[in-house]
Design a protein around this motif. Structure first.
Motif, mmCIF file in Angstrom:
data_model
loop_
_atom_site.group_PDB
_atom_site.id
_atom_site.type_symbol
_atom_site.label_atom_id
_atom_site.label_comp_id
_atom_site.label_asym_id
_atom_site.label_seq_id
_atom_site.Cartn_x
_atom_site.Cartn_y
_atom_site.Cartn_z
ATOM 1 N N HIS A 183 0.842 -1.201 0.000
ATOM 2 C CA HIS A 183 0.000 0.000 0.000
ATOM 3 C C HIS A 183 0.883 1.258 0.000
ATOM 4 O O HIS A 183 1.254 1.764 1.054
ATOM 5 N N PRO A 184 1.236 1.756 -1.195
ATOM 6 C CA PRO A 184 1.999 3.009 -1.251
ATOM 7 C C PRO A 184 1.221 4.144 -0.593
ATOM 8 O O PRO A 184 -0.010 4.227 -0.698
ATOM 9 N N LEU A 220 5.800 6.172 2.442
ATOM 10 C CA LEU A 220 5.130 7.438 2.165
ATOM 11 C C LEU A 220 5.548 7.962 0.795
ATOM 12 O O LEU A 220 6.663 7.712 0.326
ATOM 13 N N PHE A 221 4.663 8.703 0.149
ATOM 14 C CA PHE A 221 4.967 9.247 -1.167
ATOM 15 C C PHE A 221 6.062 10.317 -1.069
ATOM 16 O O PHE A 221 6.042 11.182 -0.198
ATOM 17 N N VAL A 247 0.991 2.505 -7.154
ATOM 18 C CA VAL A 247 1.009 1.360 -8.062
ATOM 19 C C VAL A 247 0.461 1.778 -9.419
ATOM 20 O O VAL A 247 -0.241 2.772 -9.551
ATOM 21 N N HIS A 248 0.830 1.015 -10.454
ATOM 22 C CA HIS A 248 0.439 1.266 -11.844
ATOM 23 C C HIS A 248 1.061 2.565 -12.368
ATOM 24 O O HIS A 248 0.549 3.148 -13.334
ATOM 25 N N HIS A 249 2.162 2.996 -11.757
ATOM 26 C CA HIS A 249 2.912 4.168 -12.208
ATOM 27 C C HIS A 249 4.219 3.656 -12.826
ATOM 28 O O HIS A 249 4.821 2.712 -12.307
ATOM 29 N N PRO A 250 4.689 4.257 -13.930
ATOM 30 C CA PRO A 250 5.899 3.734 -14.591
ATOM 31 C C PRO A 250 7.168 3.833 -13.751
ATOM 32 O O PRO A 250 8.173 3.199 -14.090
ATOM 33 N N GLN A 251 7.123 4.591 -12.648
ATOM 34 C CA GLN A 251 8.295 4.684 -11.766
ATOM 35 C C GLN A 251 8.087 3.986 -10.424
ATOM 36 O O GLN A 251 8.910 4.100 -9.522
#
Length: 395
Positions: free
Chosen positions: A170-171, A358-359, A366-370
Motif C-alpha cells: 500500500h503506497p 510514504l509518497f 502502483v500502476h505508475h511507470p516509476q
C-alpha cells in the motif's frame, strides 16, 4: 523505526537470497497466464525447501504444501505473480528487460515475501498442521482471472484450507504498517462497452443523419446522475467514463460511436442496481434520438469481504510483530478491485494491506511507470506470514 521483532531478525539470514529473487522476478516480468519463468522459479525454490509442489494449477499457478505434526488445522496463504502491460521508467539496475512489461503493482514483492516465509517455515517447521501456499497468476486480468481459474481447477478441493489470507502493498503508508477491515474492503469491478449506432452523413446535412456523437454525449451526461440519484447516499459507488470515441474524418458525421465505462461498488445489491440503471439509461437515451445501443456488460471481480474472526486473528499477529501503534484494524475502503475476493467467497479469510512507504520523489503509487516495491518490506512480510502460519497451525 518500530521495535524489531525477533522473527524479523531471524529472517535476516535469508534476506540476501529473497531480495535477489525479488529483483530477478522484477527484471523478467510476465503477463497474465504467461508466468512460466516465475512459476518455475517458485516451484524450484519450494522444492528445495522441502515443500510438496504442484504446478500448472489454473494454468500457471503453483501450490506448495508442507505438513508438520498431527494438527488438523489447514491454512492457505496467497501471493500473486503477474505483471502489467506498461513500460517501466525507474532506471533501476534490476529494471524490466521486457519491453512493454513491468511489475508496477508489486506482485514481485508479494511472491518474494511469501517465498521468504516458505524458506523460514521449511527450515524451522515450528507448527502442527497443513500449510498451503497459493502462488496465483493473472490477478491483473480483470476477468477470467487467476483466482477464478485456480478455483475452477479444484484449488480448495485439492489443497483445502480452513481459512485463506492474502495481502497487497500500500503506497502512501509507512513501511511495516498493517491495515485491514472487517466486511467489505475492496469493490466489485465491472466493465461496460457501449456501441451507439446512428446514421452517418455529411456534416452540412445533419438533419439527414442520426449523429452518434451527440447521442453519446447525452448518454454520458445521463449516466452521471445514476450514482447521485439511484444509489443510497450511505453507499459508495463509482461510475467513470474511460473512453468515448466517434468518427475521425473531417466533414463526416460517423455511423457509430463507442463508450467504455468502469463501474465499482461495495455492495451486491448496489451492483445489480447499477447494471439495471445503466442499461435502461443507455437504451432510453439512444432511442430518444432515433439511435440504437448495444451493451456488453462484463462482470469483473466481486466485492472483497473479510470475515471478522480472521481479521481479528490477523490483527493480533500484526500487533505481535510490529506493535499495536502500527496496525489499523478499521482502515477505510480501498477502491481498486482484487480477485482474491473469489477465494473469500469460498473460504473465510482476510485480505490486508502492508505499507510500502510514504509518497516522495522516489516513491510512487502502483500502476505508475516509476513504481517499485520497497525491499524494506521483504523481511516484514515474510515474518508476518511465517508468524501467522505458526499461530494458526497449533494443536
Amino acid at each position: 523505526m518500530f521495535p524489531t521483532h525477533q522473527r524479523i531478525e531471524q529472517l535476516a539470514q535469508d534476506l540476501v537470497e529473497i531480495t535477489a529473487i525479488r529483483h530477478q522476478i522484477h527484471s523478467h516480468p510476465e503477463l497474465a497466464f504467461e508466468e512460466v519463468a516465475t512459476a518455475d522459479l517458485v516451484a524450484r525454490k519450494l522444492g528445495e525447501w522441502g515443500f510438496e509442489v504442484a504446478t500448472g494449477v489454473g494454468t500457471t499457478g503453483v501450490v506448495g504444501t508442507l505438513r508438520v505434526g498431527s494438527g488438523a488445522r489447514r491454512i492457505g496463504i496467497r501471493a500473486d505473480m503477474d505483471a502489467l502491460a506498461m513500460e517501466e521508467r525507474t532506471g533501476l539496475p534490476y529494471a524490466s528487460t521486457q519491453a512493454g512489461k513491468m511489475h508496477a503493482c508489486g506482485h514481485d514483492g508479494h511472491t518474494s515475501m511469501l517465498l521468504g516465509a516458505a524458506k523460514y517455515l521449511g527450515r524451522t517447521r515450528n507448527f502442527s498442521g497443513t500449510l498451503h501456499l497459493y502462488f496465483q497468476p493473472a490477478e491483473e486480468r480483470g476477468h477470467d482471472s487467476g483466482a477464478e481459474r485456480m478455483i475452477a481447477d479444484g484449488l480448495f478441493e485439492r489443497f483445502p484450507c480452513d481459512a485463506v489470507f492474502g495481502l497487497h502493498n500500500h503506497p502512501g503508508a509507512e513501511v511495516g504498517t498493517f491495515m485491514m477491515r472487517k466486511g467489505a474492503f475492496q469493490p466489485a469491478t465491472d466493465k461496460v462497452r457501449i456501441r451507439v449506432i446512428g446514421r452517418g452523413g455529411h456534416v452540412a446535412r445533419p438533419h439527414l443523419t442520426v449523429d452518434p456523437a451527440v447521442v453519446s454525449a447525452s448518454i454520458v451526461m445521463a449516466l452521471q446522475t445514476i450514482v447521485s440519484r439511484n444509489v443510497d447516499p450511505t453507499q459508495t459507488a463509482v461510475l467513470s467514463v474511460c473512453s468515448l470515441q466517434s468518427g475521425g474524418a473531417y466533414g463526416v458525421i460517423p455511423n457509430e460511436a463507442s463508450i467504455e465505462l468502469s463501474v465499482r461498488c461495495f455492495d451486491a445489491e448496489v451492483r445489480a442496481r447499477l447494471r439495471q440503471r445503466i442499461e435502461a439509461t443507455v437504451h432510453g437515451q439512444a432511442q430518444s434520438y432515433g439511435a440504437q445501443a448495444e451493451i456488453e456488460y462484463q462482470p469483473g471481480y466481486p466485492v472483497l469481504v473479510n470475515t471478522a474472526e480472521e481479521v481479528d486473528f490477523a490483527v493480533a499477529v500484526a500487533r505481535e510483530l510490529v506493535g499495536p501503534e502500527r496496525v489499523d484494524p478499521d482502515f477505510g475502503l480501498v477502491t481498486p478491485g482484487e480477485d482474491f475476493a473469489f477465494m473469500l467467497q469460498r473460504r473465510p479469510g482476510c485480505y490486508l494491506r502492508l505499507g510500502n512507504g510514504l509518497f516522495h520523489a522516489r516513491s510512487h503509487p502502483v500502476h505508475h511507470p516509476q513504481y517499485d516495491f520497497n525491499d524494506d518490506n521483504l523481511p516484514i512480510g515474510a515474518a508476518f506470514w511465517s508468524l501467522l502460519a505458526e499461530r494458526y497451525l497449533t494443536d
